[in-house]
Design a protein around this motif. Structure first.
Motif, short mmCIF file in Angstrom:
data_model
loop_
_atom_site.label_atom_id
_atom_site.label_comp_id
_atom_site.label_asym_id
_atom_site.label_seq_id
_atom_site.Cartn_x
_atom_site.Cartn_y
_atom_site.Cartn_z
N PHE A 106 -35.83 12.92 1.94
CA PHE A 106 -36.23 12.46 0.61
C PHE A 106 -37.67 12.83 0.26
CE2 PHE A 106 -38.12 9.09 -2.09
CZ PHE A 106 -37.41 9.37 -3.24
N GLU A 107 -38.56 12.90 1.23
CA GLU A 107 -39.96 13.17 0.94
C GLU A 107 -40.17 14.43 0.10
OE1 GLU A 107 -44.27 13.78 3.21
OE2 GLU A 107 -42.46 13.39 4.39
N VAL A 138 -38.20 15.72 -2.05
CA VAL A 138 -37.72 15.45 -3.41
C VAL A 138 -38.82 14.78 -4.23
CG1 VAL A 138 -35.99 14.24 -4.80
CG2 VAL A 138 -35.34 15.22 -2.60
N ALA A 139 -39.45 13.76 -3.66
CA ALA A 139 -40.50 13.03 -4.37
C ALA A 139 -41.72 13.93 -4.62
CB ALA A 139 -40.91 11.80 -3.57
N LEU A 140 -42.12 14.72 -3.62
CA LEU A 140 -43.29 15.59 -3.77
C LEU A 140 -43.06 16.64 -4.85
CD1 LEU A 140 -44.31 16.22 -0.04
CD2 LEU A 140 -45.63 14.98 -1.76
N ILE A 141 -41.92 17.29 -4.80
CA ILE A 141 -41.62 18.33 -5.78
C ILE A 141 -41.52 17.75 -7.18
CG2 ILE A 141 -39.91 20.07 -6.48
CD1 ILE A 141 -39.20 20.27 -3.43
N ALA A 142 -40.89 16.58 -7.28
CA ALA A 142 -40.76 15.92 -8.59
C ALA A 142 -42.13 15.65 -9.19
CB ALA A 142 -39.97 14.62 -8.45
N MET A 143 -43.07 15.15 -8.39
CA MET A 143 -44.42 14.88 -8.90
C MET A 143 -45.12 16.16 -9.34
SD MET A 143 -46.05 11.77 -6.62
CE MET A 143 -45.81 12.56 -5.03
N HIS A 144 -45.00 17.22 -8.54
CA HIS A 144 -45.63 18.48 -8.90
C HIS A 144 -45.10 18.99 -10.24
CE1 HIS A 144 -47.52 18.49 -5.10
NE2 HIS A 144 -46.58 19.08 -4.39
N LEU A 145 -43.79 18.96 -10.40
CA LEU A 145 -43.17 19.51 -11.61
C LEU A 145 -43.51 18.68 -12.85
CD1 LEU A 145 -39.67 20.52 -10.22
CD2 LEU A 145 -41.58 22.02 -10.76
N LEU A 146 -43.48 17.35 -12.70
CA LEU A 146 -43.82 16.48 -13.83
C LEU A 146 -45.28 16.66 -14.23
CD1 LEU A 146 -41.87 13.30 -12.72
CD2 LEU A 146 -41.41 14.64 -14.78
N ASN A 147 -46.16 16.75 -13.23
CA ASN A 147 -47.58 16.95 -13.52
C ASN A 147 -47.85 18.31 -14.16
OD1 ASN A 147 -48.27 14.45 -12.47
ND2 ASN A 147 -48.70 15.23 -10.43
N GLY A 181 -30.51 9.01 -2.12
CA GLY A 181 -29.41 8.53 -1.30
C GLY A 181 -29.36 7.03 -1.16
N THR A 182 -30.47 6.37 -1.50
CA THR A 182 -30.54 4.91 -1.38
C THR A 182 -31.15 4.30 -2.63
OG1 THR A 182 -32.76 4.85 -0.44
CG2 THR A 182 -30.93 5.17 1.10
N LEU A 183 -31.02 2.99 -2.75
CA LEU A 183 -31.59 2.28 -3.90
C LEU A 183 -33.11 2.41 -3.92
CD1 LEU A 183 -31.31 0.44 -6.36
CD2 LEU A 183 -31.30 -1.52 -4.79
N ILE A 184 -33.75 2.32 -2.74
CA ILE A 184 -35.20 2.43 -2.67
C ILE A 184 -35.65 3.81 -3.14
CG2 ILE A 184 -37.18 2.52 -1.10
CD1 ILE A 184 -35.84 0.31 0.52
N GLN A 185 -34.95 4.85 -2.70
CA GLN A 185 -35.28 6.20 -3.14
C GLN A 185 -35.13 6.34 -4.65
OE1 GLN A 185 -32.78 8.80 -0.82
NE2 GLN A 185 -33.88 8.40 1.09
N GLU A 186 -34.08 5.75 -5.19
CA GLU A 186 -33.87 5.78 -6.64
C GLU A 186 -35.03 5.10 -7.37
OE1 GLU A 186 -30.65 4.12 -9.96
OE2 GLU A 186 -30.17 4.08 -7.82
N GLN A 187 -35.48 3.96 -6.86
CA GLN A 187 -36.58 3.23 -7.49
C GLN A 187 -37.88 4.03 -7.43
OE1 GLN A 187 -36.34 -0.40 -5.19
NE2 GLN A 187 -35.02 -1.40 -6.70
N ILE A 188 -38.09 4.74 -6.33
CA ILE A 188 -39.30 5.57 -6.20
C ILE A 188 -39.29 6.68 -7.25
CG2 ILE A 188 -40.48 7.25 -4.73
CD1 ILE A 188 -39.61 5.51 -2.33
N LEU A 189 -38.15 7.34 -7.40
CA LEU A 189 -38.04 8.42 -8.38
C LEU A 189 -38.22 7.91 -9.80
CD1 LEU A 189 -35.12 10.57 -6.93
CD2 LEU A 189 -37.57 11.05 -6.83
N GLU A 190 -37.70 6.72 -10.06
CA GLU A 190 -37.87 6.13 -11.39
C GLU A 190 -39.33 5.81 -11.66
OE1 GLU A 190 -35.21 2.84 -11.25
OE2 GLU A 190 -33.46 4.01 -11.91
N GLN A 191 -40.05 5.35 -10.63
CA GLN A 191 -41.48 5.07 -10.78
C GLN A 191 -42.27 6.35 -11.03
OE1 GLN A 191 -43.24 2.13 -10.91
NE2 GLN A 191 -41.22 1.17 -11.04
N ILE A 192 -41.85 7.43 -10.40
CA ILE A 192 -42.52 8.72 -10.61
C ILE A 192 -42.35 9.17 -12.05
CG2 ILE A 192 -42.42 11.18 -10.00
CD1 ILE A 192 -41.74 10.31 -7.15
#
Length: 233
Positions: A82-83, A85-94, A105-116
């Motif tokens: 998952f790491e 996914v979160a790093l790339i998402a932040m780079h692309l959004l920024n 894959g999990t609820l926590i991962q989903e919440q992290i992506l939503e926060q990003i």
């Protein structure tokens, strides 16, 4: 405004899900860039997509130098960890990419992506399981697409009791509170190894359209109302 098939898509992570998505988008006429850090994965899709590049997408400088920060839509389909996914998402959004989708894959991962702040979260395994669960329980239902607010799009077999009747006679919307989008009908097409059977939409529906054996309805509505239609006898 660009049409959806005129957008540039980047798919990062060419596993089973990413590969299938890349091929499908390409079939729909979209410009697709496939990215993975394993050359073997790139080799599997390079003949289908517009561009295929092997590099580590967690590196923001490489994302920019390869033009990935300029795409219209990015789908991060990495499923192993998952790491990234979160790093790339932040780079692309920024970097200003307007639509970014990430796999969780999990609820926590989903919440992290939503926060990003990504556009939406992808749950390939969950979505396949939900569709299969519905189709196994609901007789004659082969495809389900949830559109929210309790509504979904369904592809179902036309009940035998409706065969031979016209749409005007059946009054599907009035009787079942379902919107019939189109009817798909079996056609014999000549394939590489002989005739092949495919279901294709029959075109504009009219009140005089008559239901034939084997027809499939594409409906929008609620599951319980589709159940009522399938129980017609």
């Amino acid at each position: 405004m660009k049409r959806r098939n005129e957008l540039h898509f980047a798919i990062i992570g060419i596993g089973a899900f990413g590969s299938a998505l890349a091929k499908k988008l390409s079939e729909e006429g979209a410009y697709v860039i496939a990215i993975d850090n394993i050359m073997e994965h790139i080799d599997q899709v390079k003949e289908y997509v517009s561009d295929a590049i092997c590099f580590d997408a967690t590196d923001p400088e490489l994302l920019e130098s390869h033009g990935i920060t300029n795409v219209d839509v990015a789908i991060i389909a990495i499923g192993e960890r998952f790491e990234p996914v979160a790093l790339i998402a932040m780079h692309l959004l920024n970097s200003g990419v307007e639509e970014v989708y990430g796999r969780a894959g999990t609820l926590i991962q989903e919440q992290i992506l939503e926060q990003i702040g990504i556009t939406d979260v992808i749950h390939p395994e969950r979505q396949v399981a939900e569709r299969m669960g519905v189709s196994l329980v609901r007789r004659g239902m082969s495809d389900v697409f949830d559109i929210g607010e309790g509504l979904a799009m369904f592809e179902v077999e036309a009940p035998d009791a409706m065969v031979g009747y016209t749409l005007k006679e059946l009054e599907i919307r009035k009787r079942y509170e379902l919107n019939l989008i189109t009817i798909k009908r079996s056609q014999k097409l000549e394939g590489e190894i002989g005739p092949e059977e495919q279901y294709k939409p029959i075109g504009i529906l009219r009140g005089s359209t008559k239901i034939k054996k084997g027809d499939r309805f594409l409906l929008v509505g609620r599951k319980e109302d589709v159940d009522k239609l399938l129980e017609t006898n």
